[in-house]
Design an enzyme around this catalytic site. Structure first.
Site, mmCIF file in Angstrom:
data_model
loop_
_atom_site.group_PDB
_atom_site.id
_atom_site.type_symbol
_atom_site.label_atom_id
_atom_site.label_comp_id
_atom_site.label_asym_id
_atom_site.label_seq_id
_atom_site.Cartn_x
_atom_site.Cartn_y
_atom_site.Cartn_z
ATOM 1 N N PRO A 1 0.982 -1.092 0.038
ATOM 2 C CA PRO A 1 0.083 -0.099 -0.266
ATOM 3 C C PRO A 1 1.128 1.275 0.069
ATOM 4 O O PRO A 1 2.072 1.254 0.289
ATOM 5 C CB PRO A 1 -0.746 -0.327 1.344
ATOM 6 N N PHE B 1 -0.761 -7.644 -15.304
ATOM 7 C CA PHE B 1 -1.346 -6.592 -16.003
ATOM 8 C C PHE B 1 -2.962 -7.023 -16.062
ATOM 9 O O PHE B 1 -3.649 -6.886 -16.987
ATOM 10 C CB PHE B 1 -0.738 -6.616 -17.443
ATOM 11 N N CYS C 1 -4.514 -0.201 -8.046
ATOM 12 C CA CYS C 1 -3.224 -0.087 -8.719
ATOM 13 C C CYS C 1 -2.918 1.638 -9.205
ATOM 14 O O CYS C 1 -2.024 1.978 -9.105
ATOM 15 C CB CYS C 1 -3.030 -0.812 -9.805
ATOM 16 N N PHE C 2 -4.005 2.014 -9.946
ATOM 17 C CA PHE C 2 -3.776 3.267 -10.575
ATOM 18 C C PHE C 2 -3.174 4.490 -9.642
ATOM 19 O O PHE C 2 -2.391 5.010 -9.961
ATOM 20 C CB PHE C 2 -5.169 3.832 -11.269
ATOM 21 N N GLN C 3 -3.894 4.629 -8.549
ATOM 22 C CA GLN C 3 -3.372 5.686 -7.851
ATOM 23 C C GLN C 3 -2.219 5.416 -7.197
ATOM 24 O O GLN C 3 -1.235 6.418 -7.175
ATOM 25 C CB GLN C 3 -4.486 6.177 -6.670
#
Length: 413
Positions: free
Chosen positions: A94, A163, A277-279
């Site tokens: 995290p 992915f 994931c993105f942030q």
């Protein structure tokens, strides 16, 4: 080197599905997924495969086929590590909530604990595969720990980023666009890369298995997510412009999506991206860029996050504005709490932040999500620590029925 036994540390959204598919496609390889969380392992072993802890279309069937044959879920971490030829690390990384890099850097505490445990219990040479989304240079950290604390045992470290898109994880694993494997460029490194490539090659065409150095592999993962997230923020920025003009954002997205250079994916205007994931990956990229003094690069990518946060606030404010600038005591129904359809993952879900904003205005919220347990909804809100746990329970109710959630609501989100 032929791989006979694989161990995966971490039974979450990456480890569980990835190992289940490897076990399904390679019945001669013994795959053991380990986790210290006993209730999670118990859920993966539930006799009723529809009750496994990760919801993904098709995953229960895959687990049902391989579990007990060559797929095992266990809390005996040390035994699985000792027996394995190859160890995947899929633990949580995290964003740090404390100390240097707070709010941007990844917290590598669990990764380091894994490495120390592997070094301590290993009695034979092993290939270590980093599968969690990790900041660039993690492989070198792993290498340091393993080489300095191991008992003269050889470890090869590979980067094999996932992915997966949640909601289509099984499809993505069965027919991936590409499998990326990064490793050392010397002969031992190449042998380790080949050992992992040979596992995937059992069902993935060789031309889709890309090999690189470790750095390139690690950075490719962050870059892929940053590029995808950037598309979401870009279309969201234009959705705001559309609302002030006569344009329709869905028509604009369709029109530009037919351009083969752009393509239609990730152009769905929304309340902003969520997910684990993105942030996290963009903040990581921002942190790495700042570490090297690349301020313009950092500011450029950080803007993707700023735009995303703005979109969530804007949505909540639009609800308030539409209801005559007061939602105090009004019932607002939320259909969905996970960050997108076909998943039970709520990490960084836009719903959490929109709800928090509305609760701040004393709204009464009623939530329906068929895959998210009530306890998860409350713990997501409590994690923000905006108000007491009691207040959250008082103002927000979780319903098991969509019509109940919408009954007498002033607005439905």
């Amino acid at each position: 080197m032929t791989i006979k036994k694989i161990c995966c540390i971490g039974a979450g959204y990456v480890g569980g599905p990835t190992m289940s598919v490897i076990a399904k496609q390679c019945p001669d390889i013994q795959v053991t997924v380990v986790d210290l969380n006993e209730s999670r392992i118990a859920a993966w072993n539930d006799v009723d495969v529809t009750k496994i802890p990760v919801y993904e279309p098709g995953l229960s069937e895959v687990v049902g086929e391989a579990r007990g044959r060559n797929l095992f879920f266990s809390t005996d971490v040390e035994r699985a590590i000792d027996e394995a030829d190859m160890i995947f690390i899929s633990v949580n990384t995290p964003t740090k909530t404390y100390g240097a890099g707070k709010g941007q850097a990844a917290d590598l505490k669990w990764i380091e604990l894994c490495a120390r445990q592997i070094a301590r219990v290993s009695t034979t040479d092993k290939i270590i595969v980093e599968k969690s989304t990790l900041p660039v240079r993690t492989a070198s950290t792993l290498k340091d720990i393993l080489h300095h604390t191991g008992n003269g045992i050889k470890f090869q470290i590979l980067s094999n980023p996932e992915f997966l898109a949640e909601g289509t994880a099984v499809e993505d694993l069965m027919a991936p666009d590409r499998v990326l494997i990064g490793g050392d460029q010397d002969s031992d490194g190449q042998r380790a890369i080949e050992a992992l490539a040979a596992v995937y090659a059992r069902w993935v065409p060789r031309e889709r298995i890309l090999t690189t150095n470790v750095w390139s592999s690690e950075l490719s993962k962050l870059t892929a997510n940053a590029m995808l997230a950037q598309r979401v923020s870009s279309i969201n920025a234009l959705s705001e412009l559309c609302e002030h003009t006569e344009a329709d954002i869905n028509e604009v997205a369709r029109a530009i999506g037919t351009d083969s250079r752009i393509g239609p994916k990730f152009l769905k205007a929304s309340v902003g991206f969520g997910g684990s994931c993105f942030q996290k990956d963009i903040l990581n990229l921002v942190y790495i860029a700042r570490t090297y003094g690349l301020m313009e690069v950092a500011d450029y990518w950080e803007q993707v996050i700023i735009m995303n946060d703005h979109q969530k606030r804007r949505f909540a404010n639009k609800v308030i504005r539409t209801l005559y600038n007061t939602v105090n005591g009004k019932k607002i129904a939320f259909l969905g709490w996970a960050f997108k359809k076909d998943t039970n993952d709520t990490r960084e879900s836009a719903a959490i932040y929109v709800a928090d904003h509305l609760l701040f205005e004393q709204a009464n919220i009623s939530v329906y999500d068929p895959k998210v347990p009530e306890q998860q909804v409350y713990s997501d809100l409590d994690y923000l620590a905006t108000r007491s746990s009691e207040e959250n329970k008082q103002l927000l109710k979780v319903e098991t029925e969509p019509y109940e959630a919408c009954k007498n609501a002033h607005a439905i989100a």
